[in-house]
Design a protein around this motif. Structure first.
Motif, PDB file in Angstrom:
ATOM      1  N   UNK A   8      86.533  87.148 -59.088  1.00 52.66           N
ATOM      2  CA  UNK A   8      86.205  88.383 -57.827  1.00 52.66           C
ATOM      3  C   UNK A   8      86.898  88.326 -56.766  1.00 52.66           C
ATOM      4  N   UNK A   9      86.909  89.300 -55.931  1.00 55.39           N
ATOM      5  CA  UNK A   9      87.724  89.620 -54.581  1.00 55.39           C
ATOM      6  C   UNK A   9      87.176  88.402 -53.863  1.00 55.39           C
ATOM      7  N   UNK A  10      85.843  88.113 -53.810  1.00 54.32           N
ATOM      8  CA  UNK A  10      85.126  87.032 -52.882  1.00 54.32           C
ATOM      9  C   UNK A  10      86.095  85.906 -52.674  1.00 54.32           C
ATOM     10  N   UNK A  11      86.683  85.574 -54.103  1.00 53.89           N
ATOM     11  CA  UNK A  11      87.392  84.241 -54.357  1.00 53.89           C
ATOM     12  C   UNK A  11      88.708  84.595 -53.372  1.00 53.89           C
ATOM     13  N   UNK A  12      89.414  85.693 -53.338  1.00 56.36           N
ATOM     14  CA  UNK A  12      90.475  86.288 -52.781  1.00 56.36           C
ATOM     15  C   UNK A  12      90.085  86.053 -51.029  1.00 56.36           C
ATOM     16  N   UNK A  13      88.908  86.352 -50.890  1.00 56.74           N
ATOM     17  CA  UNK A  13      88.762  86.448 -49.305  1.00 56.74           C
ATOM     18  C   UNK A  13      88.381  85.110 -48.595  1.00 56.74           C
ATOM     19  N   UNK A  14      88.739  84.071 -49.454  1.00 55.45           N
ATOM     20  CA  UNK A  14      88.307  82.695 -48.765  1.00 55.45           C
ATOM     21  C   UNK A  14      86.957  82.429 -48.856  1.00 55.45           C
TER      22      UNK A  14
END
Length: 196
Positions: free
Chosen positions: A37-43
């Protein structure tokens, strides 16, 4: 003390506590779901996902919450969840580190006067299907925040969900970490709520 440390892995293995992702798939026809998910990309550290399933009346009812990434876990690899075959909806994604949640709208919930009322989800953020004994790659759930204008001129937080393939570097990290799991994966992307 040293002998005790040597015996710990052995006793855990004999007790059946040590399993790999591949072994977990073979238990009772369950499957491994791979997602990003993009949450992983958001750190984000500490990512949870709430799942729903349809009841006999076709309503989306909360099922359970899965820990996708524990606090301070490496976010470069995709998450893995072991599930029984069936259709699932994602109703909530939560980032513990940033205290940010992406939630489906509720249609109904218990009240003070009627505590037996079920929680009913309007529409999941995304839906996916799991077949028996498979490793299924359901893609990457991209969540983006925005602001919508109300008729009175005020604003409210909204979000959009889009499904994309899991990024190549993330899949490469999976292939290095668990080559057997990577080889067995079947790609069947989830469907975002906007397209349900």
């Amino acid at each position: 003390m040293f002998r005790f440390l040597l015996l710990l892995p052995l006793s855990a293995a004999l007790a059946g506590c040590v399993t790999t992702g591949s072994e977990a798939v073979r238990e009772e026809g369950q499957s491994t779901v791979i997602l990003h998910s993009s949450l992983q990309e958001m750190g984000c550290f500490g990512i949870t996902m709430s799942l729903t399933q349809r009841d006999a009346a076709g309503r989306w009812i909360p099922l359970k919450t899965e820990q996708l990434k524990i606090l301070y876990e490496n976010t470069l690899t995709p998450s893995q969840v072991v599930l029984a075959p069936g259709e699932y909806g994602i109703s909530n994604m939560y980032c513990q580190a940033k205290k940010r949640a992406f939630r489906s709208k509720l249609l109904d919930r218990p009240t003070f006067w009627d505590r037996n009322r079920p929680i009913v989800i309007d529409k999941p953020i995304a839906v996916f299907r799991v077949m028996p004994n498979e490793v299924v790659d359901i893609g990457s759930l991209q969540l983006r925040m925005g602001v919508a204008r109300n008729p009175d001129g005020g604003g409210r937080d909204v979000f959009a969900a889009n499904v994309t393939p899991i990024p190549a570097p993330v899949l490469e990290a999976l292939s290095l970490k668990d080559p057997e799991l990577y080889k067995r994966r079947v790609v069947r992307p989830m469907i975002s709520g906007a397209n349900i």
